[in-house]
Scaffold this active site. Structure first.
Site, mmCIF file in Angstrom:
data_model
loop_
_atom_site.group_PDB
_atom_site.id
_atom_site.type_symbol
_atom_site.label_atom_id
_atom_site.label_comp_id
_atom_site.label_asym_id
_atom_site.label_seq_id
_atom_site.Cartn_x
_atom_site.Cartn_y
_atom_site.Cartn_z
ATOM 1 N NE ARG A 57 68.095 88.621 32.616
ATOM 2 C CZ ARG A 57 69.117 89.224 32.026
ATOM 3 N NH1 ARG A 57 70.170 89.538 32.703
ATOM 4 N NH2 ARG A 57 69.065 89.521 30.747
ATOM 5 C CB THR A 58 64.175 83.357 32.791
ATOM 6 O OG1 THR A 58 63.976 84.736 33.103
ATOM 7 C CG2 THR A 58 63.049 82.547 33.392
ATOM 8 C CE LYS A 86 60.230 68.185 12.025
ATOM 9 N NZ LYS A 86 60.648 66.853 12.494
ATOM 10 N NE ARG A 107 60.835 83.853 29.271
ATOM 11 C CZ ARG A 107 61.691 84.770 29.724
ATOM 12 N NH1 ARG A 107 62.587 85.291 28.909
ATOM 13 N NH2 ARG A 107 61.662 85.166 30.974
ATOM 14 C CG HIS A 135 58.567 86.357 34.326
ATOM 15 N ND1 HIS A 135 58.991 85.167 34.871
ATOM 16 C CD2 HIS A 135 59.625 86.878 33.656
ATOM 17 C CE1 HIS A 135 60.258 84.980 34.542
ATOM 18 N NE2 HIS A 135 60.660 85.996 33.796
HETATM 19 C C1 NCD Z 1 61.879 89.852 31.718
HETATM 20 C C2 NCD Z 1 60.932 89.039 30.867
HETATM 21 O O1 NCD Z 1 61.360 88.159 30.118
HETATM 22 O O2 NCD Z 1 59.748 89.293 31.003
HETATM 23 N N1 NCD Z 1 63.146 89.286 31.785
HETATM 24 C C3 NCD Z 1 63.387 88.338 32.737
HETATM 25 O O3 NCD Z 1 62.877 87.252 32.672
HETATM 26 N N2 NCD Z 1 64.148 88.682 33.763
HETATM 27 C C4 NCD Z 1 61.882 91.288 31.427
HETATM 28 C C5 NCD Z 1 62.139 91.768 30.031
HETATM 29 O O4 NCD Z 1 62.334 90.997 29.105
HETATM 30 O O5 NCD Z 1 62.152 92.983 29.859
#
Ligand code: NCD
Length: 335
Positions: A57-58, A86, A107, A135
């Site tokens: 989703r992110t 690399k 990320r 986050h």
């Molecule tokens: C979360 C994350 O990636 O920190 N997911 C998200 O981005 N909605 C939570 C998780 O992975 O548990």
């Protein structure tokens, strides 16, 4: 803060007024997110969407948000498909990509790594999750969700009682959301986790120093019976080391309809950043809640789009120009 050209790295950079601004702009994005209308304000702009850790989703909602504003998205997914495999450094990667795109979302599994991306470039960088660190955009969409569930009354966010349940040690969403909530007044936090995976002391101290009440417990019932929001999180399997023994925490807490009806107030809302671990041995949030009105988890994921649109518009300085290119949606959109 001055949004134009800024990075979004940690919720610690926000004031209460910044939150108010982001929520206000997010609300104006709703028609374009649904989509009832479209805008081309970012036509020609390119987002570099770099995901070196699992995401559904992110990554998709950042991409969708940029597309909904008329911009294009270039994804890099996984180390193995980037030159980092690399031996390329974060510095070089970031500098190179900045020549191709206008804004970056990153990320990465290492805490502090997204800051390094930001230090190497002059384009805005948004933290899409840095290891067990932060986050920030999840926290913003979480607060936007509570705001919408509470009749869109910003002041009603003060005095909130929230129970956070699950892996509070490794869960970055909990870290960011608790710190963000502590900008409000008179909050009560109940952190429910086995002692070994409780929320870091540093965060508890920050919250207490801001004048809020904190309870730490391993008893689920204490965290769900007298709160406005139950915020469930996943045991972060990928962040457990060998000594921490993930399997002993799998399925440690389960919330289902029966438990909700017995212990929660009828108005308590249930949130989860998702993904929920639905394997039978985990089942942290049971499917029997799926159609229950107070389960806000899918409204929460939907809210990711307008909130991320708001951030893009603020960072790229186009908030006042959204309507200039507005037009009607031509395709079928379910009601
Ligand atoms: C979360 C994350 O990636 O920190 N997911 C998200 O981005 N909605 C939570 C998780 O992975 O548990």
């Amino acid at each position: 803060m001055e949004f134009k050209g800024a990075n979004i790295l940690s919720v610690e950079q926000f004031s209460i007024e910044d939150i108010r601004t982001i929520l206000r702009v997010a609300e104006t994005m709703e028609p374009y997110a649904l989509p009832q209308k479209k805008t081309r304000v970012l036509e020609g702009a390119i987002l570099g969407n770099l995901f070196f850790e699992a995401s559904t989703r992110t990554r998709l909602s950042f991409g969708a948000a940029f597309n909904r504003l008329g911009g294009s998205v270039r994804d890099v997914v996984g180390f193995q498909f980037s030159s980092m495999a690399k031996g390329e450094s974060i510095y070089d990667t970031s500098r190179v990509i900045s020549g191709y795109v206008d804004i970056l979302v990153v990320r990465h599994p290492q805490e502090g790594s997204v800051l390094k991306f930001a230090q190497a470039t002059n384009i805005p960088v948004i933290n899409g999750g840095d290891g067990a660190g932060e986050h920030p955009t999840q926290a913003l969409l979480d607060i936007y969700t509570v705001y919408k569930e509470k009749e869109k009354n910003f002041d009603k966010l003060n005095g909130l009682k929230i129970g956070m349940i699950g892996d509070l040690k490794h869960g970055r969403t909990v870290h960011s959301f608790s710190k963000l909530l502590s900008l409000f007044e008179d909050m009560k936090f109940i952190f429910v986790a086995p002692e070994q995976i409780q929320i870091p002391d540093k965060i508890v101290n920050q919250i207490k120093n801001a004048g809020h009440a904190v309870i730490q417990t391993d008893k689920l019932i204490e965290g769900i019976s007298d709160v406005d929001v139950v915020y469930v999180t996943r045991m972060q399997e990928e962040r457990f080391n060998e000594k921490e023994n993930f399997s002993s925490y799998q399925g440690y807490y389960t919330i289902n309809r029966q438990i909700y009806d017995k212990y929660c107030y009828p108005q308590t809302i249930i949130m989860h950043p998702l993904p929920r671990d639905s394997r039978p041995q985990s089942n942290e949030l049971d499917n029997d809640l799926n159609n229950y009105k107070n389960l806000a988890i899918f409204r929460q994921t939907d809210n990711g789009v307008p909130v991320r649109m708001a951030l893009f518009a603020l960072l790229l300085g186009v908030v006042d120009k959204i309507q200039e290119t507005e037009s009607n949606v031509q395709w079928y959109v379910p009601s």
